[in-house]
Design a protein around this motif. Structure first.
Motif, PDB file in Angstrom:
ATOM      1  N   CYS A  99       1.792  -1.912 -10.325  1.00 42.89           N
ATOM      2  CA  CYS A  99       2.519  -3.188 -10.763  1.00 42.89           C
ATOM      3  C   CYS A  99       1.734  -4.452 -10.700  1.00 42.89           C
ATOM      4  CB  CYS A  99       4.008  -3.157 -10.077  1.00 42.89           C
ATOM      5  SG  CYS A  99       3.485  -3.348  -8.291  1.00 42.89           S
ATOM      6  N   SER A 100       0.511  -4.216 -10.374  1.00 46.82           N
ATOM      7  CA  SER A 100      -0.518  -5.279 -10.240  1.00 46.82           C
ATOM      8  C   SER A 100      -1.179  -5.428 -11.905  1.00 46.82           C
ATOM      9  CB  SER A 100      -1.535  -4.996  -9.343  1.00 46.82           C
ATOM     10  OG  SER A 100      -1.328  -4.835  -7.974  1.00 46.82           O
ATOM     11  N   ASP A 101      -1.866  -6.452 -11.958  1.00 48.60           N
ATOM     12  CA  ASP A 101      -2.660  -6.668 -13.105  1.00 48.60           C
ATOM     13  C   ASP A 101      -3.856  -5.756 -13.135  1.00 48.60           C
ATOM     14  OD1 ASP A 101      -3.694  -7.585 -15.348  1.00 48.60           O
ATOM     15  OD2 ASP A 101      -4.422  -9.578 -14.791  1.00 48.60           O
ATOM     16  N   THR A 102      -3.743  -4.946 -14.078  1.00 52.87           N
ATOM     17  CA  THR A 102      -5.012  -3.791 -14.303  1.00 52.87           C
ATOM     18  C   THR A 102      -6.118  -4.223 -15.217  1.00 52.87           C
ATOM     19  OG1 THR A 102      -3.628  -2.443 -15.667  1.00 52.87           O
ATOM     20  CG2 THR A 102      -3.420  -2.015 -13.462  1.00 52.87           C
ATOM     21  N   PHE A 103      -5.952  -5.540 -15.535  1.00 51.77           N
ATOM     22  CA  PHE A 103      -6.999  -5.674 -16.728  1.00 51.77           C
ATOM     23  C   PHE A 103      -8.300  -5.699 -16.130  1.00 51.77           C
ATOM     24  CE2 PHE A 103      -9.459  -9.297 -18.753  1.00 51.77           C
ATOM     25  CZ  PHE A 103      -9.386  -9.018 -19.895  1.00 51.77           C
ATOM     26  N   ILE A 104      -8.785  -6.100 -15.342  1.00 46.20           N
ATOM     27  CA  ILE A 104     -10.246  -5.876 -14.687  1.00 46.20           C
ATOM     28  C   ILE A 104     -10.512  -4.258 -14.679  1.00 46.20           C
ATOM     29  CG2 ILE A 104     -11.773  -6.348 -12.703  1.00 46.20           C
ATOM     30  CD1 ILE A 104     -10.272  -8.800 -12.199  1.00 46.20           C
ATOM     31  N   ASN A 105      -9.602  -3.637 -14.030  1.00 45.42           N
ATOM     32  CA  ASN A 105      -9.854  -1.992 -13.857  1.00 45.42           C
ATOM     33  C   ASN A 105     -10.201  -1.533 -15.472  1.00 45.42           C
ATOM     34  OD1 ASN A 105      -7.859  -2.967 -11.729  1.00 45.42           O
ATOM     35  ND2 ASN A 105      -8.779  -0.958 -10.865  1.00 45.42           N
ATOM     36  N   ASN A 106      -9.377  -2.053 -16.300  1.00 39.26           N
ATOM     37  CA  ASN A 106      -9.193  -1.613 -17.887  1.00 39.26           C
ATOM     38  C   ASN A 106     -10.629  -1.860 -18.484  1.00 39.26           C
ATOM     39  OD1 ASN A 106      -6.929   0.331 -18.246  1.00 39.26           O
ATOM     40  ND2 ASN A 106      -5.685  -1.600 -18.362  1.00 39.26           N
ATOM     41  N   ILE A 107     -10.960  -3.193 -18.256  1.00 35.40           N
ATOM     42  CA  ILE A 107     -12.136  -3.602 -18.816  1.00 35.40           C
ATOM     43  C   ILE A 107     -13.280  -3.001 -18.128  1.00 35.40           C
ATOM     44  CG2 ILE A 107     -13.910  -5.576 -18.820  1.00 35.40           C
ATOM     45  CD1 ILE A 107     -11.557  -5.915 -21.143  1.00 35.40           C
ATOM     46  N   VAL A 153      -8.303   0.492  -5.244  1.00 39.31           N
ATOM     47  CA  VAL A 153      -8.080   0.128  -3.786  1.00 39.31           C
ATOM     48  C   VAL A 153      -7.019  -1.170  -3.644  1.00 39.31           C
ATOM     49  CG1 VAL A 153      -8.425  -0.316  -1.484  1.00 39.31           C
ATOM     50  CG2 VAL A 153      -9.248   1.762  -2.592  1.00 39.31           C
ATOM     51  N   ARG A 154      -7.783  -2.239  -4.472  1.00 38.82           N
ATOM     52  CA  ARG A 154      -7.285  -3.491  -4.548  1.00 38.82           C
ATOM     53  C   ARG A 154      -5.768  -3.617  -5.146  1.00 38.82           C
ATOM     54  NH1 ARG A 154      -8.043  -5.365  -9.606  1.00 38.82           N
ATOM     55  NH2 ARG A 154      -7.455  -7.690  -9.069  1.00 38.82           N
ATOM     56  N   LEU A 155      -5.287  -2.565  -6.005  1.00 40.95           N
ATOM     57  CA  LEU A 155      -4.178  -2.668  -6.581  1.00 40.95           C
ATOM     58  C   LEU A 155      -3.011  -2.434  -5.749  1.00 40.95           C
ATOM     59  CD1 LEU A 155      -4.957  -0.620  -9.923  1.00 40.95           C
ATOM     60  CD2 LEU A 155      -5.006  -3.075  -9.510  1.00 40.95           C
ATOM     61  N   THR A 156      -1.892  -3.011  -6.148  1.00 38.53           N
ATOM     62  CA  THR A 156      -0.347  -2.738  -5.649  1.00 38.53           C
ATOM     63  C   THR A 156       0.375  -1.753  -6.284  1.00 38.53           C
ATOM     64  OG1 THR A 156      -0.444  -4.991  -4.938  1.00 38.53           O
ATOM     65  CG2 THR A 156       1.650  -3.927  -5.047  1.00 38.53           C
ATOM     66  N   PHE A 157       0.885  -0.692  -5.673  1.00 42.18           N
ATOM     67  CA  PHE A 157       1.629   0.125  -6.522  1.00 42.18           C
ATOM     68  C   PHE A 157       3.063   0.100  -5.861  1.00 42.18           C
ATOM     69  CE2 PHE A 157      -2.548   1.951  -6.051  1.00 42.18           C
ATOM     70  CZ  PHE A 157      -2.664   2.257  -7.556  1.00 42.18           C
ATOM     71  N   CYS A 158       4.244   0.006  -6.865  1.00 45.46           N
ATOM     72  CA  CYS A 158       5.622  -0.329  -6.435  1.00 45.46           C
ATOM     73  C   CYS A 158       6.292   0.699  -6.432  1.00 45.46           C
ATOM     74  CB  CYS A 158       5.967  -1.391  -7.698  1.00 45.46           C
ATOM     75  SG  CYS A 158       4.987  -2.761  -7.817  1.00 45.46           S
ATOM     76  N   SER A 159       7.579   0.920  -7.173  1.00 43.29           N
ATOM     77  CA  SER A 159       8.661   1.731  -7.002  1.00 43.29           C
ATOM     78  C   SER A 159       8.292   3.276  -7.431  1.00 43.29           C
ATOM     79  CB  SER A 159       9.811   1.476  -7.564  1.00 43.29           C
ATOM     80  OG  SER A 159       9.843   1.036  -8.982  1.00 43.29           O
ATOM     81  N   HIS A 160       7.572   3.346  -8.458  1.00 43.58           N
ATOM     82  CA  HIS A 160       7.453   4.493  -9.209  1.00 43.58           C
ATOM     83  C   HIS A 160       6.146   5.109  -8.597  1.00 43.58           C
ATOM     84  CE1 HIS A 160      10.832   3.895 -11.808  1.00 43.58           C
ATOM     85  NE2 HIS A 160      10.090   2.954 -12.189  1.00 43.58           N
ATOM     86  N   ASN A 161       6.231   6.354  -7.860  1.00 45.92           N
ATOM     87  CA  ASN A 161       5.018   7.137  -7.530  1.00 45.92           C
ATOM     88  C   ASN A 161       4.713   8.709  -7.778  1.00 45.92           C
ATOM     89  OD1 ASN A 161       7.176   8.395  -6.214  1.00 45.92           O
ATOM     90  ND2 ASN A 161       6.055   8.603  -4.224  1.00 45.92           N
ATOM     91  N   ARG A 212       0.661  -1.199   0.083  1.00 41.17           N
ATOM     92  CA  ARG A 212      -0.017  -0.017   0.018  1.00 41.17           C
ATOM     93  C   ARG A 212       0.785   1.292  -0.214  1.00 41.17           C
ATOM     94  NH1 ARG A 212      -4.910   0.510   0.016  1.00 41.17           N
ATOM     95  NH2 ARG A 212      -5.470  -1.538   0.639  1.00 41.17           N
ATOM     96  N   ALA A 213       0.582   2.034  -0.810  1.00 40.39           N
ATOM     97  CA  ALA A 213       1.593   3.452  -1.183  1.00 40.39           C
ATOM     98  C   ALA A 213       0.991   4.282   0.075  1.00 40.39           C
ATOM     99  CB  ALA A 213       1.217   4.148  -2.267  1.00 40.39           C
ATOM    100  N   VAL A 214       1.902   5.114   0.477  1.00 48.89           N
ATOM    101  CA  VAL A 214       1.573   6.070   1.641  1.00 48.89           C
ATOM    102  C   VAL A 214       1.553   7.417   0.847  1.00 48.89           C
ATOM    103  CG1 VAL A 214       2.580   7.444   3.521  1.00 48.89           C
ATOM    104  CG2 VAL A 214       3.112   5.069   3.499  1.00 48.89           C
ATOM    105  N   GLU A 215       1.922   7.774  -0.347  1.00 55.69           N
ATOM    106  CA  GLU A 215       1.742   8.874  -1.020  1.00 55.69           C
ATOM    107  C   GLU A 215       1.992   8.939  -2.564  1.00 55.69           C
ATOM    108  OE1 GLU A 215       5.889  11.311   0.114  1.00 55.69           O
ATOM    109  OE2 GLU A 215       4.013  11.703   1.253  1.00 55.69           O
ATOM    110  N   PHE A 216       1.495   9.795  -3.171  1.00 55.86           N
ATOM    111  CA  PHE A 216       2.088   9.998  -4.655  1.00 55.86           C
ATOM    112  C   PHE A 216       2.564  11.248  -4.816  1.00 55.86           C
ATOM    113  CE2 PHE A 216      -1.382   6.603  -4.584  1.00 55.86           C
ATOM    114  CZ  PHE A 216      -0.825   5.848  -5.597  1.00 55.86           C
ATOM    115  N   LEU A 217       3.252  11.514  -6.010  1.00 51.25           N
ATOM    116  CA  LEU A 217       3.900  12.947  -6.060  1.00 51.25           C
ATOM    117  C   LEU A 217       3.029  13.138  -7.302  1.00 51.25           C
ATOM    118  CD1 LEU A 217       7.558  12.336  -5.937  1.00 51.25           C
ATOM    119  CD2 LEU A 217       6.176  13.240  -4.279  1.00 51.25           C
ATOM    120  N   LEU A 218       2.373  14.717  -7.376  1.00 50.59           N
ATOM    121  CA  LEU A 218       1.746  15.090  -8.398  1.00 50.59           C
ATOM    122  C   LEU A 218       2.665  16.212  -9.047  1.00 50.59           C
ATOM    123  CD1 LEU A 218      -1.507  15.912  -6.589  1.00 50.59           C
ATOM    124  CD2 LEU A 218      -1.007  13.976  -8.155  1.00 50.59           C
TER     125      LEU A 218
END
Length: 315
Positions: free
Chosen positions: A189-197, A164-172, A8-14
């Motif tokens: 870095c998770s499979d986003t197929f369901i999200n895209n569909i 929310v169910r996705l995993t976010f890796c090194s790039h934020n 789970r990511a703590v923050e993102f950079l905009l």
């Protein structure tokens, strides 16, 4: 990127829309000015409609709702970008980002549904003028808006839960000024197929359905208007639709081009288009309706004159 339980990511950079400080200053000034104009312009429309009994009709009830949604729509994204610029920060917490996604999806879809309801209102007014009062009853108007809110909130909840169910890796780092769902999906870095569909099917259905209703409504309007015996009658009928058609063109011209393709192909051009309908469209809507609508202009004049007389009296 800082993570909890490796998932789970703590923050993102905009990162915003510009990379250089001078460009960021210009964009900050533009965003601040446009946000002030958006809020004040739409508030004026709401006040004018509320204070003028002649505007207590279905068309202006929907317009007041559209102005309210435009204020909320712009407030979801712009204030956070402005605050980050003032504080010299580019971060947004994971929770804030998910909340921003939820309300962004809610209000953008609500705009579309309200535009379709307003198109139906124009269809009834032009094609069935004698039955307008009976067909567009206050209870029906409230029901149409309530159903629109229900659908848009359920749609936003579905997309947010899938995000929310996705995993976010090194790039934020998000190359945007807010948490737009598509750029956020590209970071996972998770499979986003369901999200895209889901985005392409459910999201497409939620966008295309109001657009189809608008198209069908105006097709019937055009078909009936062409039966009018005089050119003057045709002009009078179409003049009531001009403002609405302009707003529809601005809104759907950008949104269909941005979100009707997979998130993996999201580009810089899409970012600019998103900024357009997120910041510019809510700002110009009150001007389009006030400048092209004699009733709204009259109500605004009365409102300004009333405030001016009141201030003179108390002074």
């Amino acid at each position: 990127m800082v993570r909890e339980n490796q998932s789970r990511a703590v923050e993102f950079l905009l990162l915003g829309l510009a990379g250089q400080s001078k460009q960021e200053e210009v964009i900050f000034g533009l965003f601040l000015w446009m946000y002030i104009v958006t809020v004040s312009g739409n508030l004026l429309i709401i006040l004018a409609i509320s204070c003028d009994p002649h505007l207590h009709t279905p068309m202006y009830f929907f317009l007041a709702n559209l102005s309210s949604v435009d204020i909320c729509f712009s407030s979801v994204t712009v204030p956070k970008a402005l605050v980050n610029h003032v504080l010299g920060s580019k971060t947004i917490s994971y929770t804030e980002c998910m909340i921003q996604i939820y309300f962004f999806i809610t209000f953008i879809n609500m705009d579309g549904f309200l535009l379709s309801v307003m198109a139906y209102d124009r269809y009834v007014a032009i094609c069935h003028p004698l039955h307008y009062t009976m067909m567009m009853r206050p209870r029906l108007c409230v029901l149409l808006v309530a159903i629109s809110w229900l659908i848009t909130n359920l749609h936003a909840l579905l997309h947010t839960l899938l995000m929310v169910r996705l995993t976010f890796c090194s790039h934020n780092a998000v190359h945007h000024f807010f948490c737009d769902p598509y750029p956020i999906l590209k970071l996972s870095c998770s499979d986003t197929f369901i999200n895209n569909i889901t985005a392409f099917t459910v999201g497409g259905l939620t966008s295309i359905t109001p657009f189809t209703c608008i198209t069908v409504s105006y097709a019937y309007i055009l078909f009936n208007v062409l039966k009018f015996p005089s050119v003057q009658g045709i002009k009078k009928a179409l003049s009531t639709c001009g403002s609405h058609l302009t707003v529809v063109s601005l809104f759907y011209g950008a949104i269909l081009g941005v979100y009707m393709h997979p998130s993996s192909t999201y580009s810089v051009q899409d970012t600019v288009a998103t900024a357009f309908f997120t910041v510019v469209t809510p700002m110009v809507n009150p001007f389009i309706y006030s400048l092209r609508n004699h009733d709204v202009k009259g109500a605004l004049r009365k409102l300004v004159c009333r405030r001016f007389v009141s201030s003179r009296f108390y002074n």
